[in-house]
Write a protein that holds these residues in place. Structure first.
Motif, mmCIF file in Angstrom:
data_model
loop_
_atom_site.group_PDB
_atom_site.id
_atom_site.type_symbol
_atom_site.label_atom_id
_atom_site.label_comp_id
_atom_site.label_asym_id
_atom_site.label_seq_id
_atom_site.Cartn_x
_atom_site.Cartn_y
_atom_site.Cartn_z
ATOM 1 N N PHE A 53 0.805 -1.225 0.000
ATOM 2 C CA PHE A 53 0.000 0.000 0.000
ATOM 3 C C PHE A 53 0.840 1.278 0.000
ATOM 4 C CE2 PHE A 53 -2.546 -3.278 2.122
ATOM 5 C CZ PHE A 53 -3.649 -3.304 1.281
ATOM 6 N N SER A 54 2.058 1.172 -0.485
ATOM 7 C CA SER A 54 2.925 2.351 -0.484
ATOM 8 C C SER A 54 2.357 3.466 -1.351
ATOM 9 C CB SER A 54 4.333 1.970 -0.963
ATOM 10 O OG SER A 54 4.250 1.410 -2.281
ATOM 11 N N GLY A 55 1.658 3.098 -2.502
ATOM 12 C CA GLY A 55 1.043 4.125 -3.347
ATOM 13 C C GLY A 55 -0.069 4.852 -2.626
ATOM 14 N N SER A 56 -0.925 4.135 -1.898
ATOM 15 C CA SER A 56 -2.015 4.760 -1.161
ATOM 16 C C SER A 56 -1.512 5.649 -0.053
ATOM 17 C CB SER A 56 -2.939 3.676 -0.583
ATOM 18 O OG SER A 56 -3.498 2.902 -1.620
ATOM 19 N N ILE A 57 -0.468 5.249 0.590
ATOM 20 C CA ILE A 57 0.107 6.074 1.655
ATOM 21 C C ILE A 57 0.626 7.376 1.082
ATOM 22 C CG2 ILE A 57 1.998 6.202 3.333
ATOM 23 C CD1 ILE A 57 1.648 3.190 3.765
ATOM 24 N N GLY A 58 1.173 7.286 -0.145
ATOM 25 C CA GLY A 58 1.654 8.498 -0.794
ATOM 26 C C GLY A 58 0.520 9.471 -1.067
ATOM 27 N N ASP A 59 -0.685 8.911 -1.398
ATOM 28 C CA ASP A 59 -1.822 9.779 -1.635
ATOM 29 C C ASP A 59 -2.330 10.394 -0.350
ATOM 30 O OD1 ASP A 59 -1.730 9.271 -4.317
ATOM 31 O OD2 ASP A 59 -3.186 7.623 -4.238
ATOM 32 N N LEU A 60 -2.260 9.627 0.745
ATOM 33 C CA LEU A 60 -2.738 10.138 2.016
ATOM 34 C C LEU A 60 -1.827 11.227 2.564
ATOM 35 C CD1 LEU A 60 -3.818 6.802 3.746
ATOM 36 C CD2 LEU A 60 -5.299 8.586 2.841
ATOM 37 N N MET A 61 -0.590 11.172 2.252
ATOM 38 C CA MET A 61 0.374 12.169 2.709
ATOM 39 C C MET A 61 1.039 12.793 1.490
ATOM 40 S SD MET A 61 2.063 10.330 6.053
ATOM 41 C CE MET A 61 2.703 8.958 5.111
ATOM 42 N N PRO A 62 0.333 13.698 0.766
ATOM 43 C CA PRO A 62 0.848 14.250 -0.485
ATOM 44 C C PRO A 62 2.084 15.113 -0.266
ATOM 45 C CG PRO A 62 -1.098 15.439 0.232
ATOM 46 C CD PRO A 62 -0.963 14.259 1.135
ATOM 47 N N ALA A 63 2.853 15.190 -1.335
ATOM 48 C CA ALA A 63 4.057 16.009 -1.296
ATOM 49 C C ALA A 63 3.670 17.486 -1.373
ATOM 50 C CB ALA A 63 4.978 15.632 -2.457
ATOM 51 N N ALA A 64 4.617 18.351 -1.090
ATOM 52 C CA ALA A 64 4.378 19.793 -1.104
ATOM 53 C C ALA A 64 3.919 20.264 -2.492
ATOM 54 C CB ALA A 64 5.644 20.531 -0.689
ATOM 55 N N GLU A 65 4.433 19.631 -3.558
ATOM 56 C CA GLU A 65 4.051 20.018 -4.918
ATOM 57 C C GLU A 65 2.565 19.767 -5.154
ATOM 58 O OE1 GLU A 65 5.160 18.910 -9.557
ATOM 59 O OE2 GLU A 65 6.378 18.130 -7.902
ATOM 60 N N ARG A 66 2.074 18.615 -4.693
ATOM 61 C CA ARG A 66 0.650 18.298 -4.869
ATOM 62 C C ARG A 66 -0.218 19.247 -4.036
ATOM 63 N NH1 ARG A 66 -2.955 14.884 -6.700
ATOM 64 N NH2 ARG A 66 -4.760 14.307 -5.431
ATOM 65 N N ILE A 67 0.217 19.570 -2.832
ATOM 66 C CA ILE A 67 -0.539 20.512 -1.997
ATOM 67 C C ILE A 67 -0.652 21.862 -2.703
ATOM 68 C CG2 ILE A 67 -0.499 21.813 0.165
ATOM 69 C CD1 ILE A 67 0.787 19.383 1.467
ATOM 70 N N GLY A 68 0.438 22.332 -3.324
ATOM 71 C CA GLY A 68 0.414 23.592 -4.043
ATOM 72 C C GLY A 68 -0.539 23.552 -5.223
ATOM 73 N N ALA A 69 -0.573 22.409 -5.939
ATOM 74 C CA ALA A 69 -1.464 22.275 -7.084
ATOM 75 C C ALA A 69 -2.924 22.339 -6.648
ATOM 76 C CB ALA A 69 -1.180 20.969 -7.819
ATOM 77 N N VAL A 70 -3.243 21.679 -5.554
ATOM 78 C CA VAL A 70 -4.612 21.697 -5.043
ATOM 79 C C VAL A 70 -5.006 23.110 -4.620
ATOM 80 C CG1 VAL A 70 -6.121 20.878 -3.191
ATOM 81 C CG2 VAL A 70 -4.601 19.273 -4.363
ATOM 82 N N GLU A 71 -4.102 23.826 -3.974
ATOM 83 C CA GLU A 71 -4.405 25.194 -3.554
ATOM 84 C C GLU A 71 -4.664 26.098 -4.757
ATOM 85 O OE1 GLU A 71 -1.040 26.214 -1.204
ATOM 86 O OE2 GLU A 71 -1.876 25.382 0.651
ATOM 87 N N ARG A 72 -3.888 25.887 -5.843
ATOM 88 C CA ARG A 72 -4.118 26.682 -7.053
ATOM 89 C C ARG A 72 -5.489 26.377 -7.662
ATOM 90 N NH1 ARG A 72 1.379 25.469 -7.821
ATOM 91 N NH2 ARG A 72 0.846 23.693 -9.168
ATOM 92 N N GLU A 73 -5.857 25.098 -7.659
ATOM 93 C CA GLU A 73 -7.169 24.725 -8.180
ATOM 94 C C GLU A 73 -8.292 25.376 -7.372
ATOM 95 O OE1 GLU A 73 -7.408 20.517 -8.262
ATOM 96 O OE2 GLU A 73 -5.869 20.267 -9.805
ATOM 97 N N VAL A 74 -8.121 25.414 -6.047
ATOM 98 C CA VAL A 74 -9.133 26.030 -5.184
ATOM 99 C C VAL A 74 -9.258 27.518 -5.484
ATOM 100 C CG1 VAL A 74 -9.691 26.630 -2.794
ATOM 101 C CG2 VAL A 74 -8.926 24.318 -3.351
ATOM 102 N N ARG A 75 -8.119 28.202 -5.661
ATOM 103 C CA ARG A 75 -8.155 29.631 -5.984
ATOM 104 C C ARG A 75 -8.850 29.880 -7.314
ATOM 105 N NH1 ARG A 75 -2.830 29.632 -3.748
ATOM 106 N NH2 ARG A 75 -1.964 29.418 -5.853
ATOM 107 N N GLU A 76 -8.562 29.039 -8.325
ATOM 108 C CA GLU A 76 -9.191 29.194 -9.626
ATOM 109 C C GLU A 76 -10.698 28.991 -9.540
ATOM 110 O OE1 GLU A 76 -7.235 26.500 -12.227
ATOM 111 O OE2 GLU A 76 -5.356 27.640 -12.305
ATOM 112 N N LEU A 77 -11.114 27.981 -8.760
ATOM 113 C CA LEU A 77 -12.544 27.732 -8.603
ATOM 114 C C LEU A 77 -13.229 28.916 -7.916
ATOM 115 C CD1 LEU A 77 -12.540 23.959 -7.590
ATOM 116 C CD2 LEU A 77 -13.360 24.942 -9.733
ATOM 117 N N ARG A 78 -12.577 29.502 -6.928
ATOM 118 C CA ARG A 78 -13.145 30.667 -6.254
ATOM 119 C C ARG A 78 -13.288 31.840 -7.215
ATOM 120 N NH1 ARG A 78 -9.702 30.421 -0.554
ATOM 121 N NH2 ARG A 78 -10.987 28.798 0.464
ATOM 122 N N GLN A 79 -12.276 32.056 -8.065
ATOM 123 C CA GLN A 79 -12.342 33.144 -9.046
ATOM 124 C C GLN A 79 -13.468 32.908 -10.052
ATOM 125 O OE1 GLN A 79 -8.404 33.207 -10.672
ATOM 126 N NE2 GLN A 79 -7.480 34.211 -8.896
#
Length: 209
Positions: free
Chosen positions: A34-60
């Protein structure tokens, strides 16, 4: 050595050691599976940044959508208010006849003779609105023509002028030589226009057809 190991396993310490070893192997197997699933549960900083950008775009996008909805609502409100100034046959009569009658009555009220009064022409603006236009011409003093125009403005819906021409009438002969004492008439001709509404009044906040 196998005999010694079997003897060791029989002891309490040996049983504990074997149990801990099995538990460690189980954890290693699970981590590998389950190493792949664990990676999804604890995303890297790059993925966190991508999600934050998506949230900002949706708000706009949401803010832009709300702004468009507000503008559309204000436009519908203005349109609904303007309906009262448009020609409505259920209220104002059939435009082909009543517009002519209104012009003729205004001319009679100020004792101005119309030289010509055409037929009402209609043309579509869209599926709810149309233009109704009529040509007319007359000759009279400035005071009479001004009174005629004012009379036309007294009733609702208001008329407008698509074309408007006012010129001095040429004077000839004896009238020309005594122009200082003669009131000069004016030639007046133009095209009156009204906007008519024949759509679904109920959908636009009016009473109606």
């Amino acid at each position: 050595m196998n005999a010694k190991f079997r003897e060791f396993v029989k002891t309490g310490r040996g049983k504990l050691t074997v149990a801990l070893g099995c538990l460690a192997l189980s954890w290693i197997f699970l981590l590998w599976q389950f190493s792949g699933s664990i990676g999804d549960l604890m995303p890297a900083a790059e993925r966190i940044g991508a999600v934050e950008r998506e949230v900002r775009e949706l708000r706009q996008q949401n803010a832009a959508l709300k702004a468009r909805q507000k503008a559309a609502g204000e436009l519908r409100t203005r349109y609904g208010k303007q309906l009262g100034s448009y020609w409505r046959e259920e209220r104002d009569g059939v435009v082909d006849t009543e517009l002519r009658n209104r012009i003729q009555q205004a001319a009679r009220d100020v004792e101005l003779k119309l030289n010509s009064l055409g037929s009402v022409r209609t043309s579509r603006i869209n599926n709810e609105l149309y233009y109704a236009e009529i040509d007319l011409s007359t000759v009279g003093t400035l005071e009479a023509i001004t009174a005629f125009l004012a009379k036309l403005r007294e009733k609702s819906p208001l008329v407008s002028w698509r074309r408007f021409d006012l010129r001095p009438e040429p004077m000839r002969g004896q009238n020309a030589s005594s122009a200082g004492t003669v009131v000069q008439n004016l030639n007046f001709n133009g095209a009156i226009r009204v906007i008519g509404f024949d759509g679904d009044a109920a959908e636009n906040g009016g009473g109606g057809k």
